[in-house]
Scaffold this active site. Structure first.
Site, PDB file in Angstrom:
ATOM      1  N   GLU A 151     126.635  53.936  91.818  1.00  9.81           N
ATOM      2  CA  GLU A 151     128.305  52.973  90.716  1.00  9.81           C
ATOM      3  C   GLU A 151     129.475  53.823  90.912  1.00  9.81           C
ATOM      4  O   GLU A 151     130.496  54.223  90.073  1.00  9.81           O
ATOM      5  CB  GLU A 151     127.718  53.338  89.766  1.00  9.81           C
ATOM      6  CG  GLU A 151     126.268  52.719  89.311  1.00  9.81           C
ATOM      7  CD  GLU A 151     125.891  53.425  87.110  1.00  9.81           C
ATOM      8  OE1 GLU A 151     125.265  52.584  87.025  1.00  9.81           O
ATOM      9  OE2 GLU A 151     126.668  53.791  86.667  1.00  9.81           O
ATOM     10  N   GLU A 316     118.744  49.572  88.863  1.00 11.29           N
ATOM     11  CA  GLU A 316     118.693  50.392  87.140  1.00 11.29           C
ATOM     12  C   GLU A 316     118.519  49.402  86.272  1.00 11.29           C
ATOM     13  O   GLU A 316     119.283  48.401  85.864  1.00 11.29           O
ATOM     14  CB  GLU A 316     120.081  51.238  86.808  1.00 11.29           C
ATOM     15  CG  GLU A 316     120.039  52.479  87.686  1.00 11.29           C
ATOM     16  CD  GLU A 316     120.938  53.417  86.494  1.00 11.29           C
ATOM     17  OE1 GLU A 316     122.087  52.598  85.818  1.00 11.29           O
ATOM     18  OE2 GLU A 316     121.436  53.561  88.284  1.00 11.29           O
TER      19      GLU A 316
END
Length: 682
Positions: A151, A316
Site C-alpha cells: 500500500e 485484500e
C-alpha cells in the site's frame, strides 16, 4: 503495453501471516484453506526481521520451512518485499530513514510506513533485503508472484524529511534547469518569494494561516509521485533479475499523490487493489441519515483499478469486520455481503480475489480487523460463505479474461486531480461532479470507465459514445488535441464549468475562457461566479427540463455562428444567460455546461444523450441494484443487490444463470445482498 492479469479461471486467495502463528498450525491452516477454495496465500509483507533479524545477518530458514509446507500442500504463494515496515534495529540506528510531519517532528517506530522513499540509507538497505530475498526465494516452485512493499502512500502520502528536501531540489533542478525558470513557473514574485539559491528551497513548511504557494505544492505532489514510482521501480528492477518465467510482479492499493498508471507501466505486470466496502459502515464516518451509496461506492474505486489494468487482482478483499484498537469500529458483514463484495470486485474486472485475512490477529493494532476465522479458528458462517463463493467461482470460470464494457467515459488526468487537492475552488466542483456523475451512472445502470487522458491515446477514446470531462481546469495543447480528435471522429464530449483557466504550472491564463478549448466549444465566458448561498440553488432550462447548475456558474455566450444555445439559466441575476452551448465539429458534438454536475443533472445528461439504461432491452432493475457488464465469449451481466431487502428484476431476454446453470427469463427476485451472474448469448 497494456498491463493486465492473465488467469484461466476466477481464483481465490487469502493473506496469511505465518510469523503470527505457531509453526504447528501452518499445515492445518493450509489444508483448511484448500478445502474451502483458497488456492493462493500472500506472505511476508511485514516480516523483514524474519529474514534480516540484525543488520547484515540474513537467515532464510523461517520462510524456507513455510514454503516447503506450502509446496507439499499444493498451495501457491505470493511473496512480498518487506519495505513497508523497517525493523527497530534499522530505524534506531538510522533515524534519517524516518518520515516526518510538516513541522519536522519524526514519525517513530511503532506503526508502519514510518519511512521515507528518498533516504539514501533506506534505499541501500531496501535494495539489499530485496536482492537477498529474491535471490534466495524466487526460484521456489510454490511462488507464483511478488508484491512490492504494501500500500504505497497509505497512512500518509506527504513526506517532509531532510532527505525529501534534498531530493526535491534535485527533482526541480532536473525539471527546470535554472532558478529563473523555476521562479517564473512558481510566480515567486508574488509575496516576495523569489529564490536565488537552490538551497533556499524546501519541501512545504508551516506558514501563517497555513497558506502555501500553490504552484510549489503542485510540483511537490508531482515530486511525491515521482519518488514513489522510483522506489517501486528500484525494487522491481531487482526482482526482474530473479523471478521465474510466468511469475508476476505487482503491488496493492490505490492511494493519493501517486500516478498509479506510471508506476504500473514502469514496474508492474498489473495492479492489485485492496477493497474494503465495510468502511461505509465504520462509526468514524457513518451517519444515520446518510443517503450515499455506502458500500456500493467501492465500485468507483474498482473502476480506478480497471482504468490501470483491465483485468486486475484484489490483494485484500473484505471478509470480516474492520477495525484497529484506535479507530474504525465497524460491524461484521451480514450474511451475503462477503459474497456481494466479492462479486462486485469480479464484476469490475478482478479475476483474482484474495481475502484479508485468514485468521484474525490476537495481538497488535489490528486485533479488531477480522478475517475469515475469528480468534478461536473455529468453523463459522464466513468460512461457510467462502466455500459457497468458491463453488460459484468454479461455475463462472468462463468469465476470466472477459472485459468490462462501457460506452460512457469519465475523463481524468493526474495534474487536474492533484490541482483539485491544492486548490479549494477546484476541489469543490471536482467533488460535486465526481459524486454526481458516479451516482447517476449507478442509478441509471450505465456502466462507465475512468479514462486517464494523460495515459491514453486519442484513438483509444473513440470506443466511448459519450465522454464527460467535468472540470479540465488545467489544459495543455496535447490534451486539447486529443479531445478535438475524439470529437472530430464522431464522439460526444461534455465539459463543465471552470474549464481551461489554468496552464500546467497552475497559473491562471490571460486568454478568454475556456482558453485552449474555446475554438472547439464555440463558447465564450464573459463572466463567472460561485453560486451564492444567498441565492440557493441555481437552475437552467433545457428544452423544458429543469437542471441544477451546481456550485459554480460560467455565464456563457456563443463564440461562433454554429454554436447552439441548448439551455439558459432560469434563476439568479443572470437568468436568461446561456448555461449550455453545443457545437458540431467533424462527425461529433461538444457540449459546454456552465455548472458542476449534481446527480440529477448528470442523470438528465445521460438521458438526453441517449446513454442511460443501455441494457434496458435485456434487464430492468431497481435503483438499489448495480448492473455491471463483462464481455467475452458471451455477455455477462452482473446484477448486485446492495439492499437489505428483496429486489425485483425483470429479464426481457433469456439468460443462463451461471450459478445454477438454468435458463431464466421474466421476473426474478434477488434476496438481500444477493448477486447474480447471467450469461447472454451474442
Amino acid at each position: 503495453m497494456e498491463r493486465s492479469m492473465n488467469l484461466e479461471k476466477i481464483t481465490l486467495g487469502t493473506c496469511y501471516y505465518p510469523e503470527h502463528w505457531p509453526e504447528g498450525m501452518w499445515e492445518e491452516d493450509l489444508r483448511r484453506m484448500l478445502e474451502n477454495g483458497i488456492e493462493v496465500v500472500r506472505v511476508a509483507e511485514f516480516a523483514w526481521s524474519k529474514i534480516e533479524p540484525r543488520e547484515g545477518e540474513f537467515t532464510y530458514e523461517f520462510f524456507d520451512r513455510f514454503l516447503e509446507i506450502a509446496e507439499r500442500a499444493g498451495m501457491k504463494v505470493i511473496f512480498c518485499t518487506p519495505s513497508a515496515t523497517p525493523p527497530a534495529w534499522l530505524t534506531n540506528r538510522y533515524p534519517e530513514v524516518l518520515n516526518a510531519r510538516q513541522d519536522g517532528v519524526l514519525y517513530r517506530h511503532g506503526c508502519r510506513r514510518h519511512y521515507n522513499y528518498n533516504s539514501p540509507k533506506y534505499q541501500e538497505l531496501v535494495k539489499r533485503i530485496v536482492e537477498k530475498s529474491a535471490a534466495h526465494y524466487a526460484a521456489h516452485p510454490a511462488i507464483i508472484g511478488w508484491q512490492i512493499d504494501n500500500e504505497l502512500n497509505c497512512e500518509v502520502n506527504e513526506f517532509y524529511s531532510e532527505s525529501d528536501t534534498a531530493a526535491f531540489r534535485v527533482f526541480l533542478q532536473e525539471k527546470y534547469g535554472t532558478l529563473d525558470r523555476l521562479n517564473e513557473a512558481w510566480g515567486t514574485v508574488f509575496w516576495n518569494q523569489t529564490y536565488t539559491e537552490w538551497e533556499e528551497i524546501y519541501v512545504p513548511r508551516p506558514t501563517p494561516s497555513n497558506s502555501t504557494n500553490p504552484h510549489e505544492v503542485l510540483d511537490y505532489i508531482r515530486f511525491i509521485s515521482d519518488s514513489t514510482c522510483r522506489f517501486a521501480r528500484m525494487q522491481s528492477d531487482i526482482l526482474k533479475k530473479y523471478v521465474k518465467p510466468g511469475d508476476f510482479i505487482t503491488t496493492n492499493g490505490l492511494f493519493g499523490n501517486l500516478d498509479n498508471h506510471r508506476m504500473t507501466e514502469e514496474s508492474l505486470d498489473f495492479i492489485t487493489y485492496d477493497s474494503y466496502p465495510n468502511f461505509a459502515y465504520c462509526l468514524d464516518s457513518y451517519e444515520p441519515d446518510d443517503k450515499s451509496m455506502r458500500d456500493r461506492k467501492w465500485s468507483r474505486n474498482l473502476a480506478e483499478a480497471r482504468a490501470i489494468s483491465p483485468n486486475f487482482g484484489i490483494m485484500e478483499q473484505q471478509s470480516g469486520a474492520n477495525g484497529w484498537n484506535s479507530r474504525m469500529e465497524a460491524p461484521t458483514p451480514k450474511p451475503g455481503q462477503m459474497t456481494l463484495w466479492t462479486m462486485q470486485s469480479i464484476a469490475h474486472g478482478a479475476d483474482y480475489v484474495s481475502y484479508f485475512r485468514w485468521r484474525t490477529c490476537t495481538m497488535g493494532t489490528e486485533i479488531y480487523w477480522h478475517g475469515i476465522l475469528d480468534y478461536s479458528g473455529r468453523d463459522n458462517r464466513r468460512l461457510s460463505e467462502l466455500k459457497e463463493i468458491h463453488e460459484k467461482a468454479g461455475r463462472m470460470a468462463c468469465v476470466a479474461g472477459s472485459r468490462y464494457q462501457a460506452k460512457v467515459g469519465l475523463v481524468r488526468d493526474y495534474d487536474n486531480l492533484w490541482d483539485s487537492v491544492v486548490d479549494a475552488w477546484h476541489g469543490r466542483v471536482e467533488r460535486e461532479s465526481g459524486k454526481g456523475l458516479f451516482e447517476a451512472c449507478q442509478r441509471k445502470h450505465t456502466p462507465f470507465d475512468f479514462c486517464y487522458l494523460d495515459h491514453m491515446k486519442a484513438e483509444e477514446l473513440s470506443k466511448y459514445q459519450v465522454l464527460f470531462y467535468p472540470h479540465a481546469t488545467m489544459l495543455t495543447q496535447q490534451m486539447t488535441d486529443k479531445l478535438t480528435a475524439y470529437v472530430e471522429q464522431g464522439g460526444c464530449l461534455v465539459l463543465g464549468c471552470r474549464t481551461g483557466y489554468k496552464d500546467e504550472t497552475g497559473k491562471c491564463v490571460m486568454s478568454k475562457l475556456p482558453g485552449l478549448l474555446a475554438p472547439l466549444t464555440g463558447t465564450d465566458i464573459p463572466e463567472y461566479t460561485f453560486v451564492s448561498p444567498a441565492d440557493g440553488t441555481v437552475y437552467a432550462d433545457w428544452d423544458g427540463t429543469r437542471i441544477e447548475a451546481a456550485v459554480f456558474n460560467d455565464l456563457l455566450a456563443p463564440l461562433t455562428e454554429d454554436a447552439k444555445v441548448e439551455a439558459r439559466f432560469s434563476s439568479s441575476y443572470y437568468a436568461g444567460t446561456p448555461a449550455l452551448i453545443s457545437r458540431e465539429q467533424g462527425k461529433g458534438r461538444v457540449y459546454y455546461f456552465g455548472g458542476a454536475f449534481s446527480e440529477h443533472t448528470a442523470e438528465i445528461f445521460l438521458e438526453k444523450l441517449g446513454v442511460a439504461e443501455p441494457y434496458a432491452d435485456t434487464v430492468v432493475l431497481p435503483e438499489g441494484c448495480e448492473l455491471a457488464v463483462r464481455e467475452g465469449e458471451q455477455t455477462y451481466l452482473f446484477v448486485l443487490n446492495y439492499l437489505d431487502e428483496c429486489a425485483a428484476v425483470e429479464l426481457k431476454k433469456e439468460c443462463v444463470d451461471l450459478f445454477t446453470g438454468e435458463t431464466v427469463s421474466g421476473s426474478m427476485e434477488l434476496k438481500p445482498f444477493e448477486a447474480k451472474v447471467l450469461a447472454v448469448g451474442k
